[in-house]
Each structure stands twice: as C-alpha cells, then as structure tokens.
Design a protein around this motif. Sequence first.
Motif, PDB file in Angstrom:
ATOM      1  N   LEU A 267       0.837  -1.197   0.033  1.00  0.00           N
ATOM      2  CA  LEU A 267      -0.106  -0.049   0.043  1.00  0.00           C
ATOM      3  C   LEU A 267       0.887   1.271   0.016  1.00  0.00           C
ATOM      4  CD1 LEU A 267      -2.827   1.431   0.243  1.00  0.00           C
ATOM      5  CD2 LEU A 267      -2.459   1.333   2.707  1.00  0.00           C
ATOM      6  N   SER A 268       0.507   2.184  -0.847  1.00  0.00           N
ATOM      7  CA  SER A 268       1.484   3.242  -1.053  1.00  0.00           C
ATOM      8  C   SER A 268       0.446   4.595  -1.016  1.00  0.00           C
ATOM      9  CB  SER A 268       2.073   3.500  -2.338  1.00  0.00           C
ATOM     10  OG  SER A 268       1.328   3.441  -3.308  1.00  0.00           O
ATOM     11  N   LEU A 269       0.825   5.710  -0.319  1.00  0.00           N
ATOM     12  CA  LEU A 269       0.202   6.997  -0.323  1.00  0.00           C
ATOM     13  C   LEU A 269       1.042   7.841  -1.391  1.00  0.00           C
ATOM     14  CD1 LEU A 269      -0.457   7.229   3.351  1.00  0.00           C
ATOM     15  CD2 LEU A 269      -1.814   5.905   1.815  1.00  0.00           C
ATOM     16  N   PHE A 270       0.159   8.933  -1.708  1.00  0.00           N
ATOM     17  CA  PHE A 270       0.866   9.818  -2.437  1.00  0.00           C
ATOM     18  C   PHE A 270      -0.019  11.253  -2.304  1.00  0.00           C
ATOM     19  CE2 PHE A 270      -2.164   7.509  -5.441  1.00  0.00           C
ATOM     20  CZ  PHE A 270      -2.858   8.602  -5.794  1.00  0.00           C
ATOM     21  N   VAL A 271       0.758  12.338  -2.689  1.00  0.00           N
ATOM     22  CA  VAL A 271       0.394  13.735  -2.734  1.00  0.00           C
ATOM     23  C   VAL A 271       0.988  14.577  -3.752  1.00  0.00           C
ATOM     24  CG1 VAL A 271       1.750  14.466  -0.802  1.00  0.00           C
ATOM     25  CG2 VAL A 271      -0.328  15.716  -1.267  1.00  0.00           C
ATOM     26  N   GLY A 272       0.204  15.167  -4.763  1.00  0.00           N
ATOM     27  CA  GLY A 272       0.921  15.927  -5.581  1.00  0.00           C
ATOM     28  C   GLY A 272       0.358  17.395  -5.917  1.00  0.00           C
ATOM     29  N   GLY A 273       0.995  18.359  -6.211  1.00  0.00           N
ATOM     30  CA  GLY A 273       0.656  19.721  -6.286  1.00  0.00           C
ATOM     31  C   GLY A 273       1.166  20.283  -7.671  1.00  0.00           C
ATOM     32  N   ALA A 274       0.565  21.379  -8.083  1.00  0.00           N
ATOM     33  CA  ALA A 274       1.187  22.067  -9.457  1.00  0.00           C
ATOM     34  C   ALA A 274       1.284  23.417  -9.084  1.00  0.00           C
ATOM     35  CB  ALA A 274       0.246  21.817 -10.560  1.00  0.00           C
ATOM     36  N   TRP A 275       2.219  24.301  -9.706  1.00  0.00           N
ATOM     37  CA  TRP A 275       2.200  25.562  -9.586  1.00  0.00           C
ATOM     38  C   TRP A 275       3.081  26.042 -11.026  1.00  0.00           C
ATOM     39  CZ3 TRP A 275       5.302  22.368  -7.107  1.00  0.00           C
ATOM     40  CH2 TRP A 275       6.817  22.410  -7.240  1.00  0.00           C
ATOM     41  N   SER A 276       2.990  27.600 -11.066  1.00  0.00           N
ATOM     42  CA  SER A 276       3.793  28.236 -12.086  1.00  0.00           C
ATOM     43  C   SER A 276       4.327  29.543 -11.452  1.00  0.00           C
ATOM     44  CB  SER A 276       2.707  28.795 -13.295  1.00  0.00           C
ATOM     45  OG  SER A 276       3.486  29.528 -14.349  1.00  0.00           O
ATOM     46  N   PHE A 277       5.623  29.768 -11.556  1.00  0.00           N
ATOM     47  CA  PHE A 277       6.239  31.113 -11.240  1.00  0.00           C
ATOM     48  C   PHE A 277       6.059  32.129 -12.567  1.00  0.00           C
ATOM     49  CE2 PHE A 277       8.986  27.727  -9.196  1.00  0.00           C
ATOM     50  CZ  PHE A 277       8.715  27.845  -7.953  1.00  0.00           C
TER      51      PHE A 277
ATOM     52  N   ASN B 161      -3.594  16.119  -6.310  1.00  0.00           N
ATOM     53  CA  ASN B 161      -3.637  14.787  -6.573  1.00  0.00           C
ATOM     54  C   ASN B 161      -3.121  14.125  -5.351  1.00  0.00           C
ATOM     55  OD1 ASN B 161      -3.541  12.234  -8.020  1.00  0.00           O
ATOM     56  ND2 ASN B 161      -1.781  12.378  -8.565  1.00  0.00           N
ATOM     57  N   VAL B 162      -4.121  13.374  -4.449  1.00  0.00           N
ATOM     58  CA  VAL B 162      -4.174  13.063  -3.070  1.00  0.00           C
ATOM     59  C   VAL B 162      -4.761  11.646  -3.284  1.00  0.00           C
ATOM     60  CG1 VAL B 162      -4.711  13.121  -0.866  1.00  0.00           C
ATOM     61  CG2 VAL B 162      -4.176  15.165  -1.926  1.00  0.00           C
TER      62      VAL B 162
END
Length: 296
Positions: free
Chosen positions: A230-240, A256-257
């Motif tokens: 079992l794996s857990l993940f969390v992801g996010g996006a942004w722009s500078f 993305n969670v």
Amino acid sequence: MKAKRNQTNRQAVFKLKHEKLVGIRKRQLLCNGLLILFTVFSFNLVTAQEELSTEEYKPFSIGGHLKNMHIWHGSVVHPGAVFATDLEYNSRNEKFTFGFWGGASFSTTDVYNETTEETVGAYYKEFSIYTKYRVSDKFFIEAVSHNNYTGVEERGDVLHYWSYDKTQGYNFVDVNFGYNVTPGTLVYLATIVGGGSGDYEEQADGSLKDSWTQYLEVSSVVWKNHDSNLSLFVGGAWSFFTDKTFYTEGVGNVINVGATFTKNLSIVSYKVPVAVTAMWNPEAEKTVLQLDIALF
C-alpha cells in the motif's frame, strides 16, 4: 601336407581380416563417441550462451494493461475502459531506457465539431514517447513527449502528429527528475516546456506567455508483505510565470491525493499484478477509483 598349409594360410587370412574389421569398428566407435561428445559440448555451450544473452540481458520488453479508466497527475484522461501498451528498450547496464507508450479506449467521449455544429463521439487515442537515464540507484532524469490526439479529427481539425504548435492542444513535452529518498519513497518533479497543449496564458497584447508548469509528487510505500503493498501519494502544481497552470485555474494548488494498493493475484500458475488507486483532486472536487490489471 599341402592341404594342411592351405588351411593354415586360410586361418591366417581370416585372422588378419578379423583384426582389420575389429580395428575399423574401434575407430568407428571412437569417431562416433567423439562426435557425440562434441555435439553434447556444443549444445551445452550454445545453451549457456543463450541463457547469458536471453536471461541475464533482455534489451526489449513489452507490456499490456487493462484499466477501467485512465488517470494522470490528478486528472481523468479518459473516464472509460482503456487498453494500454508499451514497447521498451533498456541498456545492458540498465541505466538508459527508451520506449513508447500508447492507449486506446473501448468507449467514446463527446466532442463538438464547429464545422458541422454537432456533437460526435471520439475514442481516446494516445501515442507517447519517453526516455530515462538513471544517474544512480536513487536519482533519474526523464523526458516524455505526450501525444494525446483524442478527438482532433472528430472536431474538424487536421491531425499533425509531429507538430508541437502550442495552440493545437494535444502535444507537449515535460522534463522530469526523480529521487528515491528511501527504497520506498520517491520525490518526483515534472516541468512542462515550451507551453505545449495550452500550458500558456494569453496576455493583454494577444501574445502567449508560457507557464512552465511544475508538478511535484511525493509517494511512499507505507505497508507491504510478500505479495502486496500500500502506497500513499500527494501531488501539487504551480507556475512561477503565469496566474494559471496546465493543471489548475489558479497559480497553484494541491491536485492529486490518494492511495494505491497493489497485489499479485494467482491464477493457476500465473501471477497477475493488480493495482487499485483511489484518487482525490481537491481543486476539481473529483474523486475516482482506478483499476489497473497488468496482463503481461
């Protein structure tokens, strides 16, 4: 007396012929034995070479997955069943990888054709190219050309597969970096380059400013046994650079969670890896459950 001499001569000739025949048979047996030994030796040598070339190093591999949907970086790429395939080359030292990944759906999604002013169905179609270089056991660099041309022709456009015109909306490239903090924990950073597939913001003067969207994900195996994990993940996006990103409406957000449970199912003597992913996108307020069966 003469008859006795003739009998002795015949016996001598018979003995000589017998000895000659025995010698011939011995040589035949020796030759046959050497031939058999050579054949066995050659077979073993070829078998050993084949084992070295086919078992220790297999440069090419293929894969096939059956999925109830296709998700990626917090997005539902296609909401229906998909068959995904890949063809991959790996160098002998396993540092370099080059491959193709493709997907096709069993169902359609609605696409609007501006020419006919009608809504038509379009099957999901993708053919992507990727390459990866493993700098070390922990760090790798990757580049992916994403080519999702679903609905391009159905909406009335002309398909230019190798074109990376940012306004076309289906070709883009990202450059990625991955680092394994631990054997079960990966930090992954992906950056879209060149503003492809709408990764830009239109300015007041009509010009297009690339967003250079970055996506960061951390995934970690939190539990495992002999045939599942079992794996857990969390992801996010942004722009500078812009006020929007490829994935979000704003400058940045967590998108993305979730969790992925992977298990090897035993079917007769065949092991079938099956993965179920529960994904939640907080910004899009979307939650889905993906089933991924690795057929080969």
